[in-house]
Each structure stands twice: as structure tokens, then as C-alpha cells.
Design a protein around this motif. Structure first.
Motif, mmCIF file in Angstrom:
data_model
loop_
_atom_site.group_PDB
_atom_site.id
_atom_site.type_symbol
_atom_site.label_atom_id
_atom_site.label_comp_id
_atom_site.label_asym_id
_atom_site.label_seq_id
_atom_site.Cartn_x
_atom_site.Cartn_y
_atom_site.Cartn_z
ATOM 1 N N ALA A 210 0.860 -1.186 0.000
ATOM 2 C CA ALA A 210 0.000 0.000 0.000
ATOM 3 C C ALA A 210 0.891 1.229 0.000
ATOM 4 C CB ALA A 210 -0.895 0.003 1.229
ATOM 5 N N GLU A 211 0.569 2.149 -0.887
ATOM 6 C CA GLU A 211 1.278 3.431 -0.896
ATOM 7 C C GLU A 211 0.241 4.532 -0.726
ATOM 8 O OE1 GLU A 211 3.712 3.931 -4.357
ATOM 9 O OE2 GLU A 211 5.039 2.271 -3.811
ATOM 10 N N ALA A 212 0.545 5.471 0.156
ATOM 11 C CA ALA A 212 -0.333 6.627 0.321
ATOM 12 C C ALA A 212 0.510 7.874 0.114
ATOM 13 C CB ALA A 212 -0.946 6.638 1.717
ATOM 14 N N ALA A 213 -0.120 8.923 -0.405
ATOM 15 C CA ALA A 213 0.617 10.183 -0.578
ATOM 16 C C ALA A 213 -0.258 11.347 -0.156
ATOM 17 C CB ALA A 213 1.052 10.344 -2.028
ATOM 18 N N ARG A 214 0.344 12.249 0.592
ATOM 19 C CA ARG A 214 -0.359 13.474 0.980
ATOM 20 C C ARG A 214 0.308 14.629 0.251
ATOM 21 N NH1 ARG A 214 0.973 15.412 6.816
ATOM 22 N NH2 ARG A 214 2.478 16.693 5.696
ATOM 23 N N THR A 215 -0.464 15.378 -0.509
ATOM 24 C CA THR A 215 0.133 16.475 -1.269
ATOM 25 C C THR A 215 -0.511 17.794 -0.835
ATOM 26 O OG1 THR A 215 0.224 14.915 -3.100
ATOM 27 C CG2 THR A 215 0.754 17.208 -3.614
ATOM 28 N N ARG A 216 0.341 18.737 -0.513
ATOM 29 C CA ARG A 216 -0.156 20.067 -0.118
ATOM 30 C C ARG A 216 0.696 21.126 -0.800
ATOM 31 N NH1 ARG A 216 -0.504 18.911 6.370
ATOM 32 N NH2 ARG A 216 -2.311 17.538 6.315
ATOM 33 N N ILE A 217 0.093 22.289 -1.000
ATOM 34 C CA ILE A 217 0.851 23.398 -1.597
ATOM 35 C C ILE A 217 0.867 24.571 -0.616
ATOM 36 C CG2 ILE A 217 1.006 24.973 -3.576
ATOM 37 C CD1 ILE A 217 -0.279 22.952 -5.296
ATOM 38 N N TYR A 218 2.018 25.204 -0.509
ATOM 39 C CA TYR A 218 2.181 26.331 0.421
ATOM 40 C C TYR A 218 2.678 27.553 -0.334
ATOM 41 C CZ TYR A 218 2.035 22.527 3.812
ATOM 42 O OH TYR A 218 1.661 21.431 4.544
ATOM 43 N N ARG A 219 2.116 28.705 0.075
ATOM 44 C CA ARG A 219 2.615 29.978 -0.465
ATOM 45 C C ARG A 219 3.053 30.785 0.750
ATOM 46 N NH1 ARG A 219 -1.853 31.820 -3.623
ATOM 47 N NH2 ARG A 219 -0.939 31.534 -5.672
ATOM 48 N N ASN A 220 4.265 31.226 0.767
ATOM 49 C CA ASN A 220 4.833 31.933 1.929
ATOM 50 C C ASN A 220 4.570 31.176 3.232
ATOM 51 O OD1 ASN A 220 5.610 34.005 0.212
ATOM 52 N ND2 ASN A 220 3.568 34.951 0.356
ATOM 53 N N GLY A 221 4.686 29.897 3.185
ATOM 54 C CA GLY A 221 4.550 29.080 4.402
ATOM 55 C C GLY A 221 3.114 28.758 4.786
#
Ligand code: BGC
Length: 828
Positions: A210-221
Motif C-alpha cells: 500500500a502506498e499513500a501520498a499526501r500532497t499540499r501546496i504552500y505559499r509563503n509558508g
């Protein structure tokens, strides 16, 4: 390039495969090649990921024959990360104009960085700054952080983060006719807004991944509330995150991935564990901090300070080698039931199998992380039943470990192999390398000598050792001259598969390989010591269980005193019986004709000839004896066998075989460098240089992209650890006997020895050994007959005694000629 980084400042599509292998990141559990996240498997790129020891078995039909192979499985690609602008094409950096390129592997903290500036067809410049690691502190986690800057444009950006389970095993061109599909999809999901999950299963071993991925994007933290769209299809799940980017603006994408399998401990189910792990994981920097600390701890123990002026970047290369060793086997591997993979978990060459290469690797670990050696030896112990079966089915007693080992310990050596030069599939005889069995016993004994770990011997080591000894006694046959011989084997030199004139299908190996016979003598000789170590009751129980009685022990002793070792030409140990009758090979002519003749067997095969006809070796065979044993030990073994052994035989044999070896295995450079180190320094350095460059310069011309050469990597480091310092253990005493060459001012290393943590610092005048304060008992250390007890917290210094100049003028002359002739065929 500095002492801690491997740097590339130009993209070279032809060398991308080599870089991917060299920039592999791993933690002893999971290894991921340094492939670009925006690329899939194609002519240049191969984004492989492997879990240590995760194999699957498939059947293929070759030449009308069904053959079975067990492979290390390429797992779903967790890396996939790319972007597109205003709904255009998804970025593949090969398709865009590459303005700037820099790739850097930082060995200190196990981080791979890629800094690119790309220009697309519409003239937009994208700055792509990517960092990634595979966590040393949490073996299930890996992460990529990607900073994207819109240098001279503004627009809608979509970032794609995916898990690709449609992959096959496709890294090794030679295996492409064989079955390569190992995964079947089980399902995909988006269990949370920012998490995707992929489940697959190997189609024969039925291991779920099983592979899981969490993806998030940040602008200036601050996390951006991107618009997310998730797509799923069989074996693939992706999440696209869309946001607007202003000119000059930078955003940071963080993808944290988790990999679990149904072989893991302490989990309810791989999918549950993977989803929880990514949900609970902190942000990239925090994870990276813990990972970097874990590396720091490893470097505290493994880094060696060496200053060697004659070889380029030697510190960096040694660190690169330690780095890849620890990424393949370290504490994270302890409960995983894995062996030492010959090619790391870095590619698919040799299918992730376990050979005798641990012989070159465990000595390094014995002194640095004996707990890891113990775990790796237990991989063998768990397969003792299979080894007994191989022995039985081959008509012998005791245990015979396979030449190539995988999941369950059966013989995994292929039955046919492809000669890529001729295109022919030819029978593979290499399972006759019974010497692997002696290497395992040797490793058990050396581990015990360094650690004094009696519990290991009592619970695992002795049984394994004695069953191996029993095998050697049973394969040995009494000859008319009263000696014992061992027939139909192959030595470490893989060229000599049989006697001249036989078609490959009739080859049955060679008889009385000197290396094998002396190793058998070693194993049988120490069997009594192994029994001696055990507490009386344990010894009695084990002997009763295995049915070992006095008569059998007496027979072992007798064989250990009368094994046959062939000689020819005044003190040359013959590689095997009849070796002297083989033809001399035209080394110069073939070098001139082909340049690179490392794989002479294939060259001759393609010419319709056989390397079996010639005195030509792929790698050190007889010389392995001088690599594994000190002169004194070897003299004792030969004396036991009733042969005269004079120290000058060593130099004669080195000269003889060095001139007849093509170094078609990277192990050969290490062994030759080692055996020459105290005499012909320039030649030794040259060979060490080749061993240090084996992967970094891919000196075999194409093998590194299929996986690094772990034996040679560890072997080079061990040259500094043991060979130059004379570090050894005999009867529980730590011996040092340093001899630093010109150009090397100091070696400083930290070792573990029988419960103590020691630091050894040697220069050309003295050697100092200091012990860390701890509650352990004192140990004895010795330098050339001077003994001292060393209590925790104490230190001691020996002043080095000048050595006599070498005496044998004839040998010196031979060596001068050899150096002038430069028999190395692997020079760039
Ligand atoms: C060498 C063997 C080695 C194997 C795996 C071969 O090329 O000849 O000695 O065990 O590679 O590294």
C-alpha cells in the motif's frame, strides 16, 4: 563535487540511468532511484522503487523451456510529480528547453536536490527546485518538496501528484524476454481530501503493498486552498491541485509518501498503516530534520577521516560507498529478514539476489554495527532447512546454501543466461560455486571473533556452521593418494565453468579449486572451536540433535588435514587441478582488438571460442586466500594440510594471477588492491582507484544503471578500515598493525569491539586507541606482540616499529615489469 556531495552540473541523457542508481535514496527498507519525478520508464529514465527483500516468482518460456525466476519487485512509483500551465502539456523536462541544471546528492543528510530552469514552447521560464529524501528515521516515509517559480509569466498552474502501480520490472535489457509483470492492482482511493492511496499485490508471492501520498501546496509558508481533482484508473491514482500563480511568485509543493507491505510488523493492514502515516506526518522540513539527525548518528560511527593525496575525491567516494551500504543494510533492516543484496536495492540486476558478496561487506559491519551483521546472518539461518534440502538433493550431507538466494532460500541461479554479445542463451553453471557455503561459515566465525557473541553461536551460528562443515566433509572424496578432493565445482572465477573442449551443456565445473579446498579446510578446522564455544549442555544437545558423534568429528579433522591443493611452476597454487594445461591467453592482442576485455567470456563466446581453454580469470580466485587470511593464518592452514608455505609464495602468486585476470567483476579490483597494498603501492592504488570509480564512472560500461556494486563499495572502505590499519581479532584480542602509505597522513575510525566503543587514530608514527567510558569489561589490544589492557575511558598509544625492506629481488623485478605492462584493462 566536495567531500560530502556528488554533483552534476550538466544533464546527460545517456548517463541518466547511472545517475539514477548513484542518486538512489534509501533507508534499509525502501529504496527509490534518483529518477526525475516528471518522467516515466523510457529509454533514458527508470524510476524504480524497491522494498528490501520483496520478491516475486514468474515463469517464462525460453528456447521452448519453461524457466522460473524470482525477482526483486519494482514497486509502484510514488514519486510522480509534474505540472502544467494554463491547461497546456504536462511538463516533462526532456521536452522543454533546459536553461540551467544542477543535481546534487548530499551524503551528509541523504538529500537529493535538483535545480532546473526550464523554458516551455511559449517562452515561459519555470524555476524547478526539488528536494527529496527517503527517511532514515521513519523507514516507511519518503518526501519530495518542489518549489515552483513563475519567473516571467503568470497563469493557472496545475500540479499533478500520482501513485503509479502500472509499472513492470524493466530495468535490465537482458531480462526483457522474461516475464516482467509482477503486480496486480487491488484498488485506489482518496481517503482524505489531500491523501491518495494505491493498493497492489504481487501476483505470485501475494504480498500486498500500500502506498499513500499526501500532497499540499504552500505559499509563503501558508497552505494554499488549491482546487483538487482526483482521478483513478486501474493501478493508478492521481490528484491535480490547481492554483493561480503571479509573475515572479513561488509556491512550494510537498508530497509525503508512505509505503507499507503485508510483510511488515506492527500493523493492522498496509493500507491503514500507510494512510495513518501520511495523515500524521509533519511537514517536509520537520521530517527532514529527524531524517538528517538519523544520518548524523550513522556518520558519527561510520565516517572515516582519511587524507589521501594521490586519489581524486577519495573521501567523497568512500562516503558515497558507506552511504549506499547503509541505505541497503542498516538497523532499519534488522527485522526484515533480508540478506545482503549484491547490487543494493538500487536496480534489478541479479534480481536483488543474495550471493557470496556479504564476504566483502560484513567485515565492515562487524566492527561498526555488529547488530546488523547478526540480523543478516539470521537471514541465512532461517534458510538452513532449504540449504539442507539443496545438499540432500545434490547427493550430499549437511547444508548447502545456494549460490543465489532470494525469498525462501532455494537455489535461484538462472538455468540459462543471455550472452548479449552473441544473443545466445547458454546454460548457466554458476550454481556450482559451492564456495558460497564456506563464505557463510567464515562469516559466522569472523562475526563471533569480533563480537564474542556466544548467544548467537549457541542459538543460531553453531548449527549453521556445523551443518556447513558436514557438507564439506561429505563432498570431499578420498583420492588414491590418500588426500581428499572436491570435484565438479566452480571457484570464484566465473570464467572457468568446465574443462576445455566440452560443449556448455556437458560442463560440470572443475576439480579441486584451490580456494574452495582451503576454505573447506578452514571450515572443518574451526568446527571443533565452534563446539568448544558452546556451554556443555548446549553442545551436547546440538550434537545429539544433529547426530554429530566422535567418529564424525574425527573424520572432519582428518579431512581438514588432507585436502588436496594443486600446485604448478614452482610454488604457484593452481587455480584448479589441470589449470597448468590450459593455453596462455593473448592479452595484448585482445586488448588491442577490443579495448575493454573485462568480459572476455562473452567476447570469446561471440567468436565461437571458449574462455575455458585459457589461463584467463574474470576475478581473483587463488588470490582470495591472501585477501581473507593473514600470512600467519594461511601458513597454519597450509601446514595443517601438509604443504610447505613460504611467505614469498604470496608475491609469486599475486604476480602470476594478476597478469592473467581481466577484472570482469568489480570485486576483483578490491581484492587485488588489498593483496598488493603492502608491496606494490602504485599498482594497488590504481586498482583501488578503479574500485572507487567502479560505479561513479560505471567502469563496466553499463552495469551501474542496473544497480550499484555493493561488495566493491564496502570493500574499498574496508581497505581503509582493516587493510591499512591491520585491524584484526584473534583469540579475542584486538590487533592493529598500521602501515600508512606515502600520501596518506592519517586514518581515524570508530569501532565497536566486544561491548566497547573505541576510536583508533593512526598516522605514520603511532597508533592510539581510546575507549569510551562505559560499564563494559576491559579489552586487550595488541600491536606486533605488545599487549595492553584497555579499560573503558582509557587510551593507549603504540609507537610504530620500522619494517625491514622487502627481500625478494626477483619478485621486485617481476613487479616492476608488471607495473610497466599495466595489466589493467578497465582504464578509462
Ligand atoms: C561476480 C560474483 C559476484 C556476483 C554478484 C559476479 O559478476 O563474478 O563473484 O558474486 O557478480 O556481485
Amino acid at each position: 563535487m566536495n567531500d560530502w556531495t556528488l554533483t552534476y552540473d550538466r544533464y546527460d541523457p545517456e548517463r541518466e540511468g547511472v545517475r539514477e542508481a548513484l542518486c538512489t535514496l534509501g533507508n534499509g527498507y525502501l529504496c527509490t532511484r534518483g529518477a526525475a519525478p516528471d518522467c516515466a520508464d523510457d529509454d533514458q529514465h527508470y524510476p524504480g522503487s524497491y522494498v528490501a527483500g520483496l520478491y516475486n516468482r514468474r515463469t517464462s518460456t525460453i528456447k521452448g523451456r519453461e524457466i522460473e525466476n524470482e525477482d526483486l519487485v519494482n514497486l509502484p512509483n510514488w514519486l510522480v510529480l509534474t505540472l502544467r500551465i494554463n491547461g497546456g502539456e504536462w511538463v516533462r523536462f526532456d521536452d522543454l528547453e533546459l536553461i540551467d541544471y544542477a543535481q546534487e546528492l548530499c551524503l551528509r543528510d541523504g538529500t537529493l536536490t535538483r535545480r532546473l530552469r526550464l523554458r516551455d514552447g511559449e517562452g515561459r521560464t519555470i524555476r524547478w527546485h526539488e528536494r527529496r529524501f527517503v527517511s532514515m528515521s521513519d523507514k516507511h516515509l519518503a518526501a519530495v518538496a518542489l518549489e515552483i517559480t513563475a519567473e516571467d509569466w503568470a497563469g493557472r498552474v496545475e500540479v499533478r501528484s500520482a501513485l503509479d502501480g502500472t509499472v513492470i520490472n524493466n530495468n535490465v535489457a537482458r531480462y526483457r524476454d522474461l516475464a516482467s509483470c509482477h503486480l496486480e492492482p487491488l484498488g485506489t482511493e482518496a481517503p482524505q481530501d489531500d491523501v491518495i492511496l494505491l493498493r497492489v499485490r504481487t501476483n505470485a508471492s501475494r504480498i500486498e503493498i500500500a502506498e499513500a501520498a499526501r500532497t499540499r501546496i504552500y505559499r509563503n509558508g501558508i497552505e494554499v486552498d488549491a482546487v483538487r481533482r482526483t482521478e483513478e484508473r486501474e493501478g493508478w491514482v492521481e490528484q491535480d491541485l490547481a492554483l493561480d500563480l503571479g509573475e515572479g511568485e513561488t509556491v512550494s509543493v510537498e508530497k509525503i509518501a508512505a509505503v507499507f507491505t503485508s510483510r511488515d510488523d506492527a500493523i493492522a493492514a498496509p493500507a491503514i498503516a500507510a494512510c495513518e502515516a501520511v495523515a500524521d506526518a509533519p511537514r517536509f522540513e520537520e521530517l527532514h530534520g529527524a531524517h538528517a539527525e538519523a544520518w548524523q548518528e550513522l556518520w558519527d560511527d561510520f565516517d572515516m577521516v582519511t587524507r589521501l593525496r594521490d586519489l581524486d575525491h577519495v573521501e567523497m567516494k568512500l562516503r558515497l560507498h558507506v552511504f549506499h551500504l547503509l541505505q541497503s543494510v542498516c538497523e532499519n533492516a534488522i527485522d526484515s529478514d533480508i540478506g545482503v543484496p549484491a547490487r543494493g536495492w538500487h536496480g534489478e540486476a541479479y534480481r536483488g539476489h543474495i550471493f557470496w558478496d556479504e564476504l566483502f561487506i560484513l567485515p565492515l559491519l562487524n566492527f561498526r554495527r555488529p547488530v546488523v551483521t547478526r540480523a543478516l546472518l539470521k537471514y541465512r539461518f532461517r534458510r538452513l532447512g532449504a540449504a539442507r534440502k539443496i545438499a540432500r538433493e545434490s547427493g550430499f550431507e549437511g547444508a548447502l546454501f545456494p549460490w543465489q538466494s532470494g525469498s525462501d532460500g532455494r537455489e535461484e541461479t538462472q538455468v540459462l543466461h543471455l550472452n548479449p554479445k552473441s544473443g545466445d542463451w547458454v546454460p548457466d553453471n554458476s550454481h556450482r560455486q559451492r564456495h558460497v557455503n564456506a563464505a557463510i561459515a567464515y562469516n559466522v566465525w569472523r562475526y563471533y571473533e569480533v563480537t564474542g557473541d556466544r548467544e548467537f553461536m549457541r542459538d543460531y551460528g553453531a548449527e549453521m556452521y556445523l551443518e556447513i562443515a558436514r557438507f564439506w566433509a561429505s563432498i570431499a572424496e578420498e583420492r588414491p593418494d590418500g588426500r581428499f578432493g572436491i570435484r565438479e565445482v566452480m571457484g570464484p572465477d566465473e570464467f572457468q565453468t568446465g574443462y576445455p573442449g566440452l560443449p556448455p551443456e556437458e560442463e560440470r565445473g572443475i576439480d579441486n579449486n584451490a580456494y574452495t579446498n582451503v576454505m573447506a579446510c578452514f571450515v572443518l578446522r574451526h568446527a571443533a572451536d565452534v563446539l568448544e564455544i558452546l556451554p556443555q549442555r548446549a553442545r551436547h544437545r546440538l550434537c545429539t540433535r544433529l547426530g554429530i558423534d566422535g567418529a564424525e568429528r574425527a573424520r572432519w579433522d582428518r579431512i581438514s588435514r588432507s585436502l588436496y591443493v594443486p600446485f604448478h611452476d614452482d610454488a604457484i597454487i593452481s587455480q584448479f587441478e589441470g589449470y597448468e594445461k590450459l593455453k596462455e591467453f593473448d592479452w595484448d592482442g585482445y586488448r588491442e582488438k577490443y579495448g575493454d576485455i573485462q568480459r572476455l567470456d562473452r567476447i570469446l563466446g561471440a567468436e565461437g571460442k571458449s574462455v575455458n581453454d585459457y589461463k584467463a580469470s574474470k576475478q581473483a580466485d587463488v588470490l582470495m586466500l591472501f585477501y581473507l587470511f593473514s600470512t600467519e593464518e594461511l601458513a597454519l592452514l597450509f601446514e595443517r594440510l601438509g604443504y610447505d608455505f613460504q611467505p614469498d609464495m604470496i608475491t609469486k602468486n599475486i604476480d602470476y594471477y594478476l597478469a592473467r585476470t581481466s577484472h570482469g567483476s568489480t570485486l576483483s579490483h578490491v581484492v587485488h588492491s588489498w593483496v598488493l597494498i603492502r608491496s606494490i603501492r602504485p599498482m594497488s592504488w590504481k586498482l583501488l582507484g578503479s574500485a572507487l570509480d567502479a560505479d561513479i564512472a560505471d567502469i563496466q560500461g553499463g552495469t551501474t544503471q542496473e544497480g550499484i556494486h555493493l561488495g566493491a563499495m564496502a570493500g574499498t572502505v574496508d581497505i581503509f578500515q582493516r587493510c591499512l590499519t591491520g585491524l584484526d581479532v584473534k583469540s579475542g584480542i584486538l590487533l592493529v598493525n598500521p602501515l600508512l602509505p606515502e600520501g596518506l597522513d592519517e586514518v581515524r575510525l570508530r569501532i565497536q569491539f566486544r561491548g566497547q566503543d573505541l576510536e583508533i587514530v593512526t598516522d605514520r608514527n603511532s597508533v592510539e586507541i581510546s575507549a569510551q567510558p562505559t560499564a563494559a569489561a576491559p579489552v586487550t589490544v595488541s600491536y606486533r606482540g605488545h599487549y595492553r589492557d584497555l579499560a573503558p575511558g582509557d587510551s593507549t598509544r603504540f609507537h610504530l616499529i620500522e619494517r625491514p625492506a622487502r627481500q625478494n629481488a626477483q619478485c621486485d623485478e617481476n613487479r616492476r615489469q608488471l607495473e610497466a605492462a599495466d595489466p589493467l584493462s578497465c582504464e578509462e
